[in-house]
Design an enzyme around this catalytic site. Structure first.
Site, PDB file in Angstrom:
ATOM      1  N   ASP A  87       0.691  -1.222  -0.128  1.00 56.92           N
ATOM      2  CA  ASP A  87      -0.017  -0.226   0.066  1.00 56.92           C
ATOM      3  C   ASP A  87       1.173   1.196   0.624  1.00 56.92           C
ATOM      4  OD1 ASP A  87       1.157  -0.036   2.186  1.00 56.92           O
ATOM      5  OD2 ASP A  87      -0.860  -0.645   3.869  1.00 56.92           O
ATOM      6  N   GLU A 109      -1.047  -8.569  -1.210  1.00 56.96           N
ATOM      7  CA  GLU A 109      -1.759  -7.831   0.513  1.00 56.96           C
ATOM      8  C   GLU A 109      -2.418  -7.352  -0.129  1.00 56.96           C
ATOM      9  OE1 GLU A 109       0.626  -5.877   3.157  1.00 56.96           O
ATOM     10  OE2 GLU A 109       0.764  -7.489   3.799  1.00 56.96           O
ATOM     11  N   GLU A 122      -1.885   4.959   2.802  1.00 56.55           N
ATOM     12  CA  GLU A 122      -1.925   3.815   2.903  1.00 56.55           C
ATOM     13  C   GLU A 122      -3.294   3.060   2.553  1.00 56.55           C
ATOM     14  OE1 GLU A 122       0.212   5.411   4.988  1.00 56.55           O
ATOM     15  OE2 GLU A 122       2.003   4.533   4.415  1.00 56.55           O
ATOM     16  N   HIS A 203       7.702   4.086  13.570  1.00 57.51           N
ATOM     17  CA  HIS A 203       7.530   5.166  12.554  1.00 57.51           C
ATOM     18  C   HIS A 203       6.769   5.205  11.749  1.00 57.51           C
ATOM     19  CE1 HIS A 203       6.127   0.710  10.217  1.00 57.51           C
ATOM     20  NE2 HIS A 203       6.155   1.212   9.185  1.00 57.51           N
ATOM     21  N   ARG A 205       4.047   7.160   9.775  1.00 57.51           N
ATOM     22  CA  ARG A 205       3.442   8.878   9.477  1.00 57.51           C
ATOM     23  C   ARG A 205       2.730   9.783  10.665  1.00 57.51           C
ATOM     24  NH1 ARG A 205       5.342  11.835   5.304  1.00 57.51           N
ATOM     25  NH2 ARG A 205       6.198   9.930   4.561  1.00 57.51           N
ATOM     26  N   HIS A 233      14.310   4.013  13.749  1.00 55.51           N
ATOM     27  CA  HIS A 233      13.768   3.685  12.127  1.00 55.51           C
ATOM     28  C   HIS A 233      14.843   4.920  11.403  1.00 55.51           C
ATOM     29  CE1 HIS A 233      11.160   4.186   8.203  1.00 55.51           C
ATOM     30  NE2 HIS A 233      10.880   3.368   8.565  1.00 55.51           N
TER      31      HIS A 233
HETATM   32  N1  UDP Z   1      11.547  -5.070   9.948  1.00 59.93           N
HETATM   33  C1  UDP Z   1      13.297  -5.427  10.174  1.00 59.93           C
HETATM   34  N2  UDP Z   1      14.346  -4.837  10.717  1.00 59.93           N
HETATM   35  C2  UDP Z   1      13.457  -4.180  11.460  1.00 59.93           C
HETATM   36  C3  UDP Z   1      11.910  -3.710  12.136  1.00 59.93           C
HETATM   37  C4  UDP Z   1      11.926  -4.300  11.005  1.00 59.93           C
HETATM   38  O1  UDP Z   1      13.550  -6.168   9.486  1.00 59.93           O
HETATM   39  O2  UDP Z   1      14.900  -2.964  12.192  1.00 59.93           O
HETATM   40  C5  UDP Z   1      11.093  -6.351   9.348  1.00 59.93           C
HETATM   41  C6  UDP Z   1       9.860  -6.703   9.876  1.00 59.93           C
HETATM   42  O3  UDP Z   1      10.411  -7.828  10.035  1.00 59.93           O
HETATM   43  C7  UDP Z   1       8.962  -6.697   9.251  1.00 59.93           C
HETATM   44  C8  UDP Z   1       8.605  -5.129   8.077  1.00 59.93           C
HETATM   45  O4  UDP Z   1      10.638  -5.132   8.182  1.00 59.93           O
HETATM   46  O5  UDP Z   1       9.132  -7.699   8.081  1.00 59.93           O
HETATM   47  C9  UDP Z   1       7.811  -4.573   8.868  1.00 59.93           C
HETATM   48  O6  UDP Z   1       8.243  -3.339   8.278  1.00 59.93           O
HETATM   49  P1  UDP Z   1       7.847  -1.688   8.316  1.00 59.93           P
HETATM   50  O7  UDP Z   1       7.756  -2.283   9.919  1.00 59.93           O
HETATM   51  O8  UDP Z   1       8.934  -1.090   7.918  1.00 59.93           O
HETATM   52  O9  UDP Z   1       6.915  -1.743   7.568  1.00 59.93           O
HETATM   53  P2  UDP Z   1       5.155  -1.847   7.817  1.00 59.93           P
HETATM   54  O10 UDP Z   1       4.922  -3.409   7.842  1.00 59.93           O
HETATM   55  O11 UDP Z   1       4.711  -1.285   8.867  1.00 59.93           O
HETATM   56  O12 UDP Z   1       4.811  -1.491   6.390  1.00 59.93           O
END
Ligand code: UDP
Length: 386
Positions: A87, A109, A122, A203, A205, A233
């Site tokens: 998204d 997804e 998103e 992280h 926004r 982040h």
């Molecule tokens: N993740 C990672 N390192 C970190 C934090 C998260 O590899 O320091 C991985 C986590 O396991 C997941 C993904 O990043 O697979 C999630 O990413 P993020 O939280 O940035 O984005 P969202 O899922 O909220 O879109």
């Protein structure tokens, strides 16, 4: 097409499965999170075929510059189908570029909805892409129902989330390779083991500003009852306040963003996770890691319904109380820590790829071709183009 860290993690299993079938998928990196995207891919032995380098400070600034670059890639590659995941602005730009070029579009997804305007942009991206795609890979039945409620009923397949494929793959690698497991835990080697470990990621926004300050005050209060571990982040709107409030505090461990193997290893070691991440909300139940969600609403209701996750928002007192309830109450900890494969069981990539590779029904091929003709870019038939 993909550009952020979670997209790398969730698209990697599809690419590996396609390669396993002897195919050569083309990965286009938008560059939205250039470093974190590349690192996450590399852990799966993958790299992008095109890197467009469209990094920008705000999501709206990513989409416009990407469109002509993606159009060029489309002309060079003449794909049969474009796959976008999630998204983000990269997802939206990839979807638009595919449809402008008259190419079939698949959305991995699909169907995640909070039912509100948050998270923005998103939720808006998800709805827009749902209207553009021909194939919709919903991770859960609830996601497919959300699509149906918006009138999207054809081309919908419930497959599980490919992020769980990635997680199980990495978990198996860590379990089977002692050296990898040891190096994955190296970033937390100095963290004392006498107290429970709270892992925190924040992280989003919509959580920046006052909400982030609420979360940080809670972490400061909890340090000492637990070891608080925060992979920070890189966004300055996050890292600035995190460092200002937490740097140098006893029992707080600020780490750089972790690559995927160390992050999975750390999730396996923590007592609970506080997070506003979408992907972590899916991963935590699979690992039996109690998950407190730093949001008021979630597009992943399955974890809340099963009791593996709780929405706690960003107010300091609510977060502190929820953490104490989990850490101080073994029954609650056990209930929230029951491993549950709510978002997939590891076969999502194979299921998605089976559908991607299924021959296109003649009627759909016709629709796609007439669409591109009406746009002035006549494309020859699929058979001729290949
Ligand atoms: N993740 C990672 N390192 C970190 C934090 C998260 O590899 O320091 C991985 C986590 O396991 C997941 C993904 O990043 O697979 C999630 O990413 P993020 O939280 O940035 O984005 P969202 O899922 O909220 O879109």
């Amino acid at each position: 097409m993909a550009g952020t860290r979670p997209e790398a993690v969730k698209i990697a299993p599809l690419l590996l499965d396609l390669r396993g079938r002897g195919l050569a998928p083309v990965l286009v990196a938008t560059g939205q999170h250039r470093a974190m995207f590349g690192e996450a891919l590399a852990e799966f032995g993958l790299r992008a075929d095109h890197d467009l380098g469209a990094m920008a400070a705000t999501p709206d600034a990513v989409v416009g510059p990407l469109l002509p670059m993606l159009a060029d890639v489309m002309r060079q590659q003449a794909p049969d189908i474009v796959v976008v995941q999630g998204d983000t602005s990269s997802t939206l730009a990839g979807a638009m570029a595919a449809r402008y070029a008259g190419v079939r579009l698949a959305h991995v997804e699909a169907g995640l909805r909070t039912g509100s305007d948050d998270p923005h942009p998103e939720e808006m991206h998800r709805k827009m892409v749902a209207q553009m795609a021909q194939l919709h890979f919903a991770p859960t039945a609830a996601a497919a129902a959300a699509l149906a409620a918006e009138g999207v009923r054809t081309g919908v397949h419930v497959t599980g989330n490919s992020g769980i494929d990635a997680l199980l793959l990495m978990q198996a690698r860590l379990a089977g390779d002692a050296q990898l497991a040891a190096s994955a835990l190296a970033p937390v080697a100095q963290v004392p083991t006498g107290r429970p470990w709270i892992l925190a990621t924040v992280h989003r926004r919509e959580n920046q500003g006052a909400r982030l300050m609420g979360v940080l005050a809670a972490l400061a209060e909890l340090a000492g009852e637990a070891e608080v571990i925060v992979p920070v982040h890189p966004s300055p709107a996050v890292s600035g306040p995190v460092r200002a409030v937490l740097d140098g505090r006893a029992h707080v461990h600020l780490l750089p963003p972790l690559t995927y193997a160390p992050f999975v290893a750390l999730m396996g070691r923590a007592a609970l996770v506080l997070t506003d991440s979408g992907g972590v909300q899916e991963e935590a139940p699979a690992l039996g890691l109690p998950c407190l969600v730093l949001r008021g609403a979630t597009e992943r209701p399955e974890g809340v319904a099963s009791g593996n996750a709780r929405l706690v928002g960003c107010e300091t007192a609510a977060i502190v109380a929820a953490v104490r309830t989990v850490l101080g109450n073994p029954a609650e900890r056990a209930r929230m820590g029951r491993p549950a494969l709510l978002y997939g069981a590891g076969g999502a990539a194979a299921a998605i790829n089976c559908e991607l590779l299924r021959p296109v029904p003649a009627a759909s091929a016709q629709t796609s071709e007439s669409w591109s003709r009406s746009d002035g870019h006549h494309r020859s038939s699929r058979a001729e183009r290949r």
